[in-house]
Design an enzyme around this catalytic site. Structure first.
Site, mmCIF file in Angstrom:
data_model
loop_
_atom_site.group_PDB
_atom_site.id
_atom_site.type_symbol
_atom_site.label_atom_id
_atom_site.label_comp_id
_atom_site.label_asym_id
_atom_site.label_seq_id
_atom_site.Cartn_x
_atom_site.Cartn_y
_atom_site.Cartn_z
ATOM 1 N N ASN A 1 1.482 5.300 8.272
ATOM 2 C CA ASN A 1 0.273 5.247 9.100
ATOM 3 C C ASN A 1 -0.264 3.836 9.287
ATOM 4 O O ASN A 1 -0.375 3.344 10.409
ATOM 5 C CB ASN A 1 -0.847 6.044 8.426
ATOM 6 C CG ASN A 1 -0.886 7.471 8.913
ATOM 7 O OD1 ASN A 1 -0.220 7.793 9.895
ATOM 8 N ND2 ASN A 1 -1.643 8.308 8.236
ATOM 9 N N VAL B 1 10.284 -3.157 4.446
ATOM 10 C CA VAL B 1 10.947 -2.337 3.437
ATOM 11 C C VAL B 1 10.272 -0.974 3.364
ATOM 12 O O VAL B 1 9.047 -0.896 3.200
ATOM 13 C CB VAL B 1 10.898 -3.028 2.049
ATOM 14 C CG1 VAL B 1 11.653 -2.200 1.014
ATOM 15 C CG2 VAL B 1 11.461 -4.444 2.133
ATOM 16 N N THR C 1 1.502 0.652 1.448
ATOM 17 C CA THR C 1 1.819 2.012 1.029
ATOM 18 C C THR C 1 0.619 2.611 0.297
ATOM 19 O O THR C 1 -0.389 1.934 0.069
ATOM 20 C CB THR C 1 2.997 2.018 0.038
ATOM 21 O OG1 THR C 1 2.540 1.477 -1.215
ATOM 22 C CG2 THR C 1 4.144 1.171 0.548
ATOM 23 N N VAL D 1 -11.352 -0.587 -0.277
ATOM 24 C CA VAL D 1 -12.568 0.238 -0.313
ATOM 25 C C VAL D 1 -13.185 0.209 1.080
ATOM 26 O O VAL D 1 -13.448 -0.864 1.626
ATOM 27 C CB VAL D 1 -13.587 -0.291 -1.333
ATOM 28 C CG1 VAL D 1 -14.823 0.605 -1.379
ATOM 29 C CG2 VAL D 1 -12.970 -0.400 -2.721
ATOM 30 N N GLY E 1 -5.754 17.052 7.862
ATOM 31 C CA GLY E 1 -5.204 15.810 7.292
ATOM 32 C C GLY E 1 -6.257 14.896 6.697
ATOM 33 O O GLY E 1 -6.008 13.715 6.470
ATOM 34 N N LYS F 1 -12.149 3.506 -6.329
ATOM 35 C CA LYS F 1 -12.976 2.601 -5.515
ATOM 36 C C LYS F 1 -14.092 1.962 -6.345
ATOM 37 O O LYS F 1 -14.380 0.770 -6.201
ATOM 38 C CB LYS F 1 -13.534 3.358 -4.311
ATOM 39 C CG LYS F 1 -12.443 3.687 -3.294
ATOM 40 C CD LYS F 1 -12.924 4.661 -2.230
ATOM 41 C CE LYS F 1 -11.810 4.964 -1.226
ATOM 42 N NZ LYS F 1 -12.099 6.166 -0.431
#
Lengths: 356, 356
Positions: B15, B38, B91, B145, B201, B219
């Site tokens: 995303n 990668v 990621t 955050v 989602g 956070k």
């Protein structure tokens, strides 16, 4: 690592300058020191960083500023042998901005708490920018809107993230906000609250500076320029809360006829009287067209602007990425302590940039 | 002026990574280029900055990542001949943080959208800081955050202004906020809205990650560390919204018994049911004692936290200077576009620091 040797010339030692000298100057990092403090009537030189007794030193000094006190600063800059130098403009004096370009040419960086340079005419502003570019000098002014609330930093961050800003709105007049909220929560007249605000020191000595929206126009101009937009402060459409017949009279006459405010504002203040109302400034770029205005605005009771604490400033940024809802920064946005803290942050930011 | 030659290794192209590669990578300044992308199964090398067809290139590549895909990144770093190099961890994979110190030792700066390094155990976090210090490398993570809301910048600015922070509070879970607000505005069960959120989602694949408060704890840990406080994420006291009997079962069993949420939460959700309620995280330093907790909290209807738009994040900083009212930053705090924009801001900040 070598230490930047930064000479600091402080201009103005009133509310903000005094607070900074008392509370932050002792915390300057090694390699940064105050070399002079200049006020309108007298000045101190050769401070060599030791300003712990600056109030007493001022009362003992015989160094009277000449008719043009600002020439003293140029002398000080030329005498200053530090590798780097910065002028801190901690005054609220409109005349001082006219000297920035000379100081920059003399090698100074500038840090302003004073709004007038950021809100000068487009022509003067471009000259200042050109001088900074030519001499490769920094100008920091994060306290000129919201007393150090990170609104300018938020705008810069948006631009750095390749975002496109469309609109910036804000409650940016603490004094108008205080007057309007007191008025709406009471059964007293608007003019009564203007008098109260003046007595408490919340307004300029002439409250027409606040009531006319000029202070809001200056802040909108500064924010618009931060967003990269070209603006002349005269382009800001202001709703003046001062009746036309009181705009040109002298201050004592204004106070004598203060009640005229109430009849003048009646039509606006009765509109949506159930809803919270404040004085909102907005600047927006739509299809290449810049619009800026400030006016009495009413809000839904559960909207953010309606729930802002009295005296707080609040700003909203709408952009490509903040389109569903705005990015909001709010909090107390006035006061010597907050402003001095923001000035100190600017000093440390400059020091760190010079050192990197 | 010489141009920093910065090689960028992008880890993750889902995303956030995909959005950044599509929308921001083409806007990189001269002197910064992507040398490798990668993913867990395959990787692209020798990009030489040209990633306009990265999706197609991926489907054509025969370079399969080995069992430990992360070793590929170290190879790439060692092969990278650019004077400066940075790994972008885009990621959401917990394992990746374990490799940061190796990459730093191999000369890389790090930019994280991934929260796990900032929210790792105190011991691991100190190791990471030590590696950065030893190798004089930068680590930027402003999107961990609030997806780039300038909350970390606001904390840094307070510290730069010699302010002392006492407390940071926030609505920092977009998914919990959405579920709780939908629930309160409807007559449907809490579990119904959890199912809806998962379908849309808005939650992690296993919604217990959200409902247990673990994301909020991460956070809070990141913000506390930004404020200079020492914290272990296990120190955060969490109110889990998951009944004990559903915490260890596998995901399909959790979904089968999802209705158990409603009876478990009944006592909390009925308290002050007239008031807006949200899941509030707070970390505070009082008399040298750090406390951190996150729990269901109800607010007065006109308080700022009650008026925040559904899905927005909102943070408040209380400090010496912001004591009468807090400094507040709020706005949309989730989504690939906002996160990618914040990552890009970090890339440009790093580039500019390397160039100064």
């Amino acid at each position: 690592m070598s230490q930047t040797n930064l000479g600091i010339i402080v201009v103005g030692a009133g509310n903000v300058g005094g607070y900074w000298l008392d509370n932050f100057a002792p915390e300057l990092p090694v390699g940064a020191e105050i070399v002079a403090i200049v006020r309108s009537t007298r000045y101190l030189t050769n401070c060599q960083g030791n300003v712990s007794n600056w109030r007493e030193d001022f009362s003992n000094t015989t160094q009277h500023s000449p008719a043009d006190a600002l020439a003293v600063i140029l002398q000080q800059l030329e005498a200053c042998s530090h590798p780097h130098k910065v002028v801190l403009d901690l005054t609220a004096d409109e005349r001082i901005r006219h000297h920035y370009t000379d100081w920059i040419a003399a090698g100074a960086h500038i840090i302003s708490a004073n709004k007038y340079a950021g809100a000068s005419s487009n022509q003067d502003y471009q000259k200042l920018r050109a001088a900074l570019q030519q001499h490769q000098r920094h100008w920091l002014a994060n306290t000129t809107v919201g007393a150090g609330l990170p609104i300018q930093a938020a705008i810069q961050e948006r631009l750095r993230g390749n975002d496109t800003i469309h609109k910036i709105s804000g409650l940016c007049s603490g004094s108008l906000s205080w007057i309007l909220r007191q008025f709406q929560a009471s059964d007293k007249a608007f003019s009564y609250w203007v008098k109260q605000a003046a007595e408490l020191g919340y307004t300029e000595p002439d409250p027409r500076q606040d009531l006319g929206g000029h202070d809001v126009a200056r802040k909108l101009t500064i924010l618009a320029r931060e967003a990269g937009w070209t603006i002349d402060p005269n382009d800001v459409q202001l709703q003046s809360l001062v009746p036309p017949e009181l705009r040109q009279v002298d201050l004592s006459q204004f106070w004598q006829q203060i009640n005229k405010l109430d009849a003048y504002l009646q039509p606006w203040l009765e509109t949506d009287s159930a809803k919270p109302m404040d004085y909102l400034g907005t600047v927006a770029l739509t299809n290449g067209q810049l619009t800026a205005n400030a006016e009495l605005t009413s809000f839904a009771a559960d909207s953010l602007f309606a729930t802002v604490r009295t005296g707080d400033s609040a700003f909203q940024i709408y952009s490509d990425h903040y389109c569903e809802g705005p990015l909001t920064v709010q909090g107390p946005g006035v006061g010597a302590a907050l402003t001095a803290s923001g000035v100190h942050s600017d000093v440390l930011t400059l020091f760190s940039e010079l050192n990197s």
